[in-house]
Design a protein around this motif. Structure first.
Motif, PDB file in Angstrom:
ATOM      1  N   LYS A 174       7.428  -0.127  -3.587  1.00 25.86           N
ATOM      2  CA  LYS A 174       6.659   1.122  -3.643  1.00 25.86           C
ATOM      3  C   LYS A 174       6.137   1.530  -2.267  1.00 25.86           C
ATOM      4  N   ILE A 175       5.927   2.835  -2.108  1.00 26.93           N
ATOM      5  CA  ILE A 175       5.269   3.389  -0.922  1.00 26.93           C
ATOM      6  C   ILE A 175       3.768   3.450  -1.205  1.00 26.93           C
ATOM      7  N   PHE A 176       2.952   3.026  -0.255  1.00 29.09           N
ATOM      8  CA  PHE A 176       1.504   3.047  -0.474  1.00 29.09           C
ATOM      9  C   PHE A 176       0.789   3.576   0.761  1.00 29.09           C
ATOM     10  N   SER A 177      -0.417   4.057   0.550  1.00 29.70           N
ATOM     11  CA  SER A 177      -1.190   4.734   1.586  1.00 29.70           C
ATOM     12  C   SER A 177      -1.818   3.746   2.566  1.00 29.70           C
ATOM     13  N   ALA A 178      -2.326   4.305   3.661  1.00 25.53           N
ATOM     14  CA  ALA A 178      -3.043   3.491   4.638  1.00 25.53           C
ATOM     15  C   ALA A 178      -4.288   2.864   4.021  1.00 25.53           C
ATOM     16  N   GLU A 179      -4.982   3.607   3.175  1.00 25.99           N
ATOM     17  CA  GLU A 179      -6.172   3.065   2.513  1.00 25.99           C
ATOM     18  C   GLU A 179      -5.808   1.870   1.648  1.00 25.99           C
ATOM     19  N   GLN A 180      -4.678   1.957   0.963  1.00 21.76           N
ATOM     20  CA  GLN A 180      -4.231   0.831   0.145  1.00 21.76           C
ATOM     21  C   GLN A 180      -3.811  -0.332   1.025  1.00 21.76           C
ATOM     22  N   ALA A 181      -3.145  -0.032   2.128  1.00 16.21           N
ATOM     23  CA  ALA A 181      -2.750  -1.082   3.074  1.00 16.21           C
ATOM     24  C   ALA A 181      -3.973  -1.810   3.613  1.00 16.21           C
ATOM     25  N   LEU A 182      -5.068  -1.057   3.810  1.00 17.75           N
ATOM     26  CA  LEU A 182      -6.322  -1.661   4.269  1.00 17.75           C
ATOM     27  C   LEU A 182      -6.870  -2.613   3.214  1.00 17.75           C
ATOM     28  N   LYS A 183      -6.811  -2.223   1.944  1.00  6.96           N
ATOM     29  CA  LYS A 183      -7.284  -3.077   0.851  1.00  6.96           C
ATOM     30  C   LYS A 183      -6.421  -4.333   0.721  1.00  6.96           C
ATOM     31  N   TYR A 184      -5.136  -4.195   1.036  1.00  4.29           N
ATOM     32  CA  TYR A 184      -4.218  -5.337   0.972  1.00  4.29           C
ATOM     33  C   TYR A 184      -4.403  -6.309   2.139  1.00  4.29           C
ATOM     34  N   ASN A 185      -5.206  -5.893   3.150  1.00  2.21           N
ATOM     35  CA  ASN A 185      -5.357  -6.644   4.406  1.00  2.21           C
ATOM     36  C   ASN A 185      -4.106  -6.588   5.278  1.00  2.21           C
ATOM     37  N   LEU A 186      -3.269  -5.587   5.038  1.00  2.90           N
ATOM     38  CA  LEU A 186      -2.055  -5.431   5.836  1.00  2.90           C
ATOM     39  C   LEU A 186      -2.375  -4.800   7.187  1.00  2.90           C
ATOM     40  N   ILE A 187      -3.411  -3.946   7.222  1.00  2.00           N
ATOM     41  CA  ILE A 187      -3.840  -3.306   8.460  1.00  2.00           C
ATOM     42  C   ILE A 187      -5.341  -3.527   8.641  1.00  2.00           C
ATOM     43  N   ASN A 188      -5.851  -3.133   9.814  1.00  2.00           N
ATOM     44  CA  ASN A 188      -7.258  -3.399  10.129  1.00  2.00           C
ATOM     45  C   ASN A 188      -8.161  -2.170  10.087  1.00  2.00           C
ATOM     46  N   PHE A 189      -7.631  -1.007  10.519  1.00  2.00           N
ATOM     47  CA  PHE A 189      -8.463   0.194  10.626  1.00  2.00           C
ATOM     48  C   PHE A 189      -7.690   1.431  10.184  1.00  2.00           C
ATOM     49  N   VAL A 190      -8.383   2.334   9.492  1.00  2.00           N
ATOM     50  CA  VAL A 190      -7.846   3.663   9.200  1.00  2.00           C
ATOM     51  C   VAL A 190      -8.666   4.657  10.005  1.00  2.00           C
ATOM     52  N   THR A 191      -8.003   5.393  10.878  1.00  2.00           N
ATOM     53  CA  THR A 191      -8.678   6.270  11.829  1.00  2.00           C
ATOM     54  C   THR A 191      -8.035   7.651  11.806  1.00  2.00           C
ATOM     55  N   ASN A 192      -8.832   8.693  11.855  1.00  2.00           N
ATOM     56  CA  ASN A 192      -8.305  10.060  11.847  1.00  2.00           C
ATOM     57  C   ASN A 192      -7.290  10.267  12.968  1.00  2.00           C
ATOM     58  N   SER A 193      -6.289  11.087  12.685  1.00  2.00           N
ATOM     59  CA  SER A 193      -5.208  11.301  13.652  1.00  2.00           C
ATOM     60  C   SER A 193      -5.726  11.855  14.977  1.00  2.00           C
ATOM     61  N   SER A 194      -6.800  12.628  14.917  1.00  2.00           N
ATOM     62  CA  SER A 194      -7.368  13.198  16.143  1.00  2.00           C
ATOM     63  C   SER A 194      -8.047  12.136  17.012  1.00  2.00           C
ATOM     64  N   ASP A 195      -8.391  10.998  16.401  1.00  3.33           N
ATOM     65  CA  ASP A 195      -9.131   9.951  17.116  1.00  3.33           C
ATOM     66  C   ASP A 195      -8.331   8.684  17.386  1.00  3.33           C
ATOM     67  N   ILE A 196      -7.180   8.536  16.745  1.00  5.35           N
ATOM     68  CA  ILE A 196      -6.530   7.215  16.743  1.00  5.35           C
ATOM     69  C   ILE A 196      -6.123   6.760  18.143  1.00  5.35           C
ATOM     70  N   HIS A 197      -5.658   7.681  18.975  1.00  4.66           N
ATOM     71  CA  HIS A 197      -5.271   7.284  20.336  1.00  4.66           C
ATOM     72  C   HIS A 197      -6.475   6.736  21.091  1.00  4.66           C
ATOM     73  N   GLN A 198      -7.588   7.456  21.017  1.00  2.00           N
ATOM     74  CA  GLN A 198      -8.802   7.036  21.719  1.00  2.00           C
ATOM     75  C   GLN A 198      -9.346   5.727  21.147  1.00  2.00           C
TER      76      GLN A 198
END
Length: 258
Positions: free
Chosen positions: A166-190
């Motif tokens: 299945k395809i899942f969202s960044a928020e779900q990936a965060l709950k899975y511990n697959l990623i560390n941070f969800v950051t707005n696209s306007s801020d992610i580079h910074q």
């Protein structure tokens, strides 16, 4: 020939950029080789303390390139083993790199692209980013990436992700511990760069290297054996009727009736 990977260094941060936006940064042998070389270069670069992996365009990586998938159907078993070894080399180069690797994921990270994000030490993603290991849907197996996924998420989550495709969202990936941070696209580079800079200015490079080594060497002492098994699985699955049926239907954009 166009460079599929860009490399630059500033403020002790190496930025490695996947540069194949017209193909949604899909993986092919050239891109895999260039990424491997870029990470080796960062590893040996005394001016580099932290590495950021990002991508140009609207996708981090859509997985395997279509032409590459088509070619796999004609490979011999030995050629498929060699091909799988090249992907393993890329992933282990990043995983064991003596410097911290931060993924900046914008857009889709699917199949091998999801694996690429998974093996990084720290992962930032935008709310619009989607993740997924979709291999089972086309008769393939996420063999190599599964060896790393199981070190980040629980067995039950790994089974859910890998068996459903299945395809899942960044928020779900965060709950899975697959990623560390969800950051707005306007801020992610910074935000990604600020995090990298904080490691550069507030932590000992030698301590970062040894701490990462401590984790990678102890969390799964059987990783190399698992990867060798995964390579054999990869090669065998590519000879199966289901793989050939799945890839053929996928390339023709036909519904696959399993």
């Amino acid at each position: 020939m166009k460079n599929l990977v860009l490399y630059q260094v500033a403020e002790r941060i190496a930025t490695i950029t996947i540069n194949r936006p017209e193909k949604r940064n899909a993986l092919n042998p050239q891109l895999i080789a260039e990424l491997t070389d870029a990470f080796i270069k960062a590893s040996e670069d005394d001016l580099v303390k932290v590495v950021i992996l990002n991508a140009n365009g609207d996708a981090f990586s859509a997985g395997a390139d279509l032409a590459y998938l088509q070619q796999l159907q004609n490979n011999t078993f030995e050629e498929n083993v060699a091909d799988s070894n090249r992907l393993k080399k890329l992933f282990t180069t990043i995983y064991y790199l003596p410097k911290v690797v931060i993924a900046q994921v914008e857009g889709h990270a699917i199949a091998g692209g999801c694996g690429l994000a998974t093996i990084c030490d720290i992962v930032f993603a935008t709310p619009e980013s989607n993740f997924g290991y979709t291999e089972v849907k086309i008769g393939f197996v996420p063999a190599i990436v599964s060896c790393f996924l199981k070190q980040k998420v629980s067995e039950s989550i790994a089974k859910e992700i890998l068996l459903t495709g299945k395809i899942f969202s960044a928020e779900q990936a965060l709950k899975y511990n697959l990623i560390n941070f969800v950051t707005n696209s306007s801020d992610i580079h910074q935000k990604t760069r600020e995090f990298a800079l904080s490691l550069c200015t507030e932590s000992s490079g030698n301590s970062l290297m040894i701490t990462k080594q401590l984790i990678t060497q102890t969390v799964n002492p059987y990783l190399e054996k698992s990867l060798e098994f995964a390579i054999q699985i990869n090669a065998r699955v590519r000879e199966s009727d289901d793989f050939k049926k799945g890839i053929s239907s996928f390339l023709k954009k036909e519904k696959i009736n399993w």
